[in-house]
Every structure is written in C-alpha cells, then in structure tokens.
Scaffold this motif. Structure first.
Motif, PDB file in Angstrom:
ATOM      1  N   ALA A  38      31.184  47.144  38.581  1.00 24.50           N
ATOM      2  CA  ALA A  38      32.565  46.665  38.428  1.00 24.50           C
ATOM      3  C   ALA A  38      32.639  45.534  37.413  1.00 24.50           C
ATOM      4  N   ALA A  39      31.630  44.681  37.394  1.00 25.67           N
ATOM      5  CA  ALA A  39      31.613  43.595  36.402  1.00 25.67           C
ATOM      6  C   ALA A  39      31.541  44.171  34.995  1.00 25.67           C
ATOM      7  N   ASP A  40      30.697  45.181  34.811  1.00 30.07           N
ATOM      8  CA  ASP A  40      30.598  45.832  33.503  1.00 30.07           C
ATOM      9  C   ASP A  40      31.908  46.540  33.151  1.00 30.07           C
ATOM     10  N   ALA A  41      32.494  47.211  34.134  1.00 31.88           N
ATOM     11  CA  ALA A  41      33.762  47.914  33.894  1.00 31.88           C
ATOM     12  C   ALA A  41      34.863  46.933  33.511  1.00 31.88           C
ATOM     13  N   ASP A  42      34.847  45.764  34.132  1.00 29.57           N
ATOM     14  CA  ASP A  42      35.846  44.745  33.806  1.00 29.57           C
ATOM     15  C   ASP A  42      35.683  44.271  32.371  1.00 29.57           C
ATOM     16  N   ALA A  43      34.458  44.075  31.938  1.00 31.04           N
ATOM     17  CA  ALA A  43      34.216  43.637  30.560  1.00 31.04           C
ATOM     18  C   ALA A  43      34.716  44.685  29.565  1.00 31.04           C
ATOM     19  N   ARG A  66      43.744  50.974  33.172  1.00 31.82           N
ATOM     20  CA  ARG A  66      42.330  50.704  33.484  1.00 31.82           C
ATOM     21  C   ARG A  66      42.112  49.212  33.736  1.00 31.82           C
ATOM     22  N   ALA A  67      42.765  48.375  32.936  1.00 33.74           N
ATOM     23  CA  ALA A  67      42.611  46.920  33.103  1.00 33.74           C
ATOM     24  C   ALA A  67      43.121  46.471  34.467  1.00 33.74           C
ATOM     25  N   LEU A  68      44.092  47.156  35.009  1.00 34.32           N
ATOM     26  CA  LEU A  68      44.596  46.857  36.354  1.00 34.32           C
ATOM     27  C   LEU A  68      43.721  47.495  37.421  1.00 34.32           C
ATOM     28  N   ALA A  69      43.273  48.707  37.179  1.00 37.00           N
ATOM     29  CA  ALA A  69      42.514  49.443  38.198  1.00 37.00           C
ATOM     30  C   ALA A  69      41.201  48.763  38.557  1.00 37.00           C
ATOM     31  N   VAL A  70      40.525  48.168  37.587  1.00 33.79           N
ATOM     32  CA  VAL A  70      39.214  47.576  37.856  1.00 33.79           C
ATOM     33  C   VAL A  70      39.312  46.456  38.897  1.00 33.79           C
ATOM     34  N   PRO A  71      40.172  45.449  38.716  1.00 31.60           N
ATOM     35  CA  PRO A  71      40.235  44.408  39.744  1.00 31.60           C
ATOM     36  C   PRO A  71      40.832  44.895  41.060  1.00 31.60           C
ATOM     37  N   VAL A  72      41.742  45.859  41.002  1.00 35.81           N
ATOM     38  CA  VAL A  72      42.308  46.417  42.239  1.00 35.81           C
ATOM     39  C   VAL A  72      41.197  47.081  43.052  1.00 35.81           C
ATOM     40  N   GLN A  73      40.369  47.864  42.384  1.00 32.92           N
ATOM     41  CA  GLN A  73      39.264  48.525  43.086  1.00 32.92           C
ATOM     42  C   GLN A  73      38.278  47.509  43.653  1.00 32.92           C
ATOM     43  N   LEU A  74      38.088  46.392  42.965  1.00 37.51           N
ATOM     44  CA  LEU A  74      37.179  45.371  43.477  1.00 37.51           C
ATOM     45  C   LEU A  74      37.758  44.708  44.728  1.00 37.51           C
ATOM     46  N   GLY A 103      36.131  35.573  48.652  1.00 33.45           N
ATOM     47  CA  GLY A 103      36.367  34.811  47.423  1.00 33.45           C
ATOM     48  C   GLY A 103      36.399  35.715  46.203  1.00 33.45           C
ATOM     49  N   ALA A 104      35.490  36.670  46.151  1.00 35.00           N
ATOM     50  CA  ALA A 104      35.481  37.622  45.038  1.00 35.00           C
ATOM     51  C   ALA A 104      36.768  38.441  45.022  1.00 35.00           C
ATOM     52  N   ALA A 105      37.259  38.796  46.206  1.00 35.75           N
ATOM     53  CA  ALA A 105      38.509  39.558  46.290  1.00 35.75           C
ATOM     54  C   ALA A 105      39.681  38.730  45.778  1.00 35.75           C
ATOM     55  N   THR A 160      43.014  38.332  38.799  1.00 30.57           N
ATOM     56  CA  THR A 160      42.904  39.130  37.573  1.00 30.57           C
ATOM     57  C   THR A 160      43.917  40.275  37.598  1.00 30.57           C
ATOM     58  N   ALA A 161      44.071  40.904  38.751  1.00 30.70           N
ATOM     59  CA  ALA A 161      45.048  41.993  38.860  1.00 30.70           C
ATOM     60  C   ALA A 161      46.449  41.481  38.545  1.00 30.70           C
ATOM     61  N   LEU A 162      46.780  40.285  39.021  1.00 31.87           N
ATOM     62  CA  LEU A 162      48.120  39.731  38.770  1.00 31.87           C
ATOM     63  C   LEU A 162      48.407  39.583  37.284  1.00 31.87           C
ATOM     64  N   VAL A 163      47.398  39.211  36.521  1.00 30.82           N
ATOM     65  CA  VAL A 163      47.570  39.056  35.075  1.00 30.82           C
ATOM     66  C   VAL A 163      47.980  40.382  34.441  1.00 30.82           C
ATOM     67  N   ASN A 164      47.553  41.472  35.067  1.00 33.29           N
ATOM     68  CA  ASN A 164      47.833  42.809  34.535  1.00 33.29           C
ATOM     69  C   ASN A 164      49.118  43.421  35.082  1.00 33.29           C
ATOM     70  N   SER A 165      49.955  42.601  35.707  1.00 34.15           N
ATOM     71  CA  SER A 165      51.302  42.981  36.137  1.00 34.15           C
ATOM     72  C   SER A 165      51.369  44.236  37.004  1.00 34.15           C
ATOM     73  N   PRO A 166      50.757  44.190  38.177  1.00 29.73           N
ATOM     74  CA  PRO A 166      50.881  45.360  39.054  1.00 29.73           C
ATOM     75  C   PRO A 166      52.301  45.495  39.585  1.00 29.73           C
ATOM     76  N   PRO A 167      52.704  46.705  39.948  1.00 36.89           N
ATOM     77  CA  PRO A 167      54.029  46.878  40.555  1.00 36.89           C
ATOM     78  C   PRO A 167      54.110  46.061  41.850  1.00 36.89           C
ATOM     79  N   ALA A 168      55.310  45.712  42.245  1.00 32.96           N
ATOM     80  CA  ALA A 168      55.523  44.869  43.427  1.00 32.96           C
ATOM     81  C   ALA A 168      54.867  45.454  44.676  1.00 32.96           C
ATOM     82  N   ALA A 169      54.981  46.751  44.862  1.00 34.05           N
ATOM     83  CA  ALA A 169      54.392  47.376  46.055  1.00 34.05           C
ATOM     84  C   ALA A 169      52.873  47.229  46.057  1.00 34.05           C
ATOM     85  N   GLU A 170      52.265  47.349  44.902  1.00 34.21           N
ATOM     86  CA  GLU A 170      50.806  47.197  44.806  1.00 34.21           C
ATOM     87  C   GLU A 170      50.406  45.746  45.059  1.00 34.21           C
TER      88      GLU A 170
END
Length: 134
Positions: free
Chosen positions: A17-22, A48-56, A91-93, A99-109
């Motif tokens: 996940a760290a590699d995927a985030d990079a 993809r930029a949103l999916a990586v932190p969401v999956q983490l 803490g990691a979550a 990070t997910a917030l920076v990528n503007s997830p929909p309100a429900a997410e």
C-alpha cells in the motif's frame, strides 16, 4: 488462534500500500501538469489516488478487529504488544483517512470511513480505560 491472526495480518499488503500510494501520488502530480491527459485518464488517476488510502483505512480496521478478537486468547505476557498493534493500526488508519480527505471523497464515503475510525477509536478507548474490548 495466533496462527489465524498471523495469516490475517498480511504485512506484505500493507507495505504494498505504501508503494501504491507513492505511484498514485506521482500519477496525480503528473495529472496536474499534463495538459494532454484526457478527462477519462485524469478521472482514473484521481480515483486511484483516493482508493489507495481508503483501502488502507479498511485494512487497518479489519486488522484492529482481528487483534481485538484475538486478545482473549492471547498470552497474558504479550497482550500489551497486541494492544500497541491496535493503537498503531488505528493511527495509520487516521493518517490514511487524512490522505483520503485531500482526494475529495463523496460525502457518503467520508461518513463510512468516519464510522470505521469511530469503531477503532472505541476499541482504543476500551484498551486505554483498561476494560475488556467491546
């Protein structure tokens, strides 16, 4: 019980996940500069930029719950190690959620992820109060 927990806690996936985030962030930066990038490709990069932190966040949540379920059968001499793992994962979550917030997830997410964070916080609070996990 310990073997099952070890099988559940896939450290390779977390490191990946760290590699995927990079990679996702590099692609996102490229999308800001590449005037020739199609709208479809830009949307895929942003997704993809949103999916990586969401999956983490999701993975950390699952791992916290797995460790919580393991605690009753844990060797009493090492429960503090398991509890530290819960705090580190929570803490990691939270970091991944930021990070997910920076990528503007929909309100429900956003609300769904906040719910996962709340559940982890409840587990942490029980540990900090010295209670059995909820």
């Amino acid at each position: 019980a310990a073997e099952a927990l070890i099988a559940t806690l896939d450290t390779a996936a977390v490191l990946a996940a760290a590699d995927a985030d990079a990679v996702a962030y590099a692609d996102l930066q490229r999308s800001w500069k590449d005037a020739d990038m199609s709208a479809e490709e830009k949307a895929a990069v942003e997704a993809r930029a949103l999916a990586v932190p969401v999956q983490l966040v999701e993975r950390c949540h699952a791992y916290v719950l797995a460790i919580q379920a393991f605690l009753p059968s844990c060797n009493p001499n090492i429960t503090s190690d398991a509890k530290v793992g819960i705090h580190q994962l929570a803490g990691a979550a939270r970091a991944a959620f930021q990070t997910a917030l920076v990528n503007s997830p929909p309100a429900a997410e956003r609300e769904r992820l906040r719910g996962l964070l709340r559940e982890m916080r409840e587990v942490e609070e029980a540990l900090l109060e010295g209670e059995a996990c909820p």
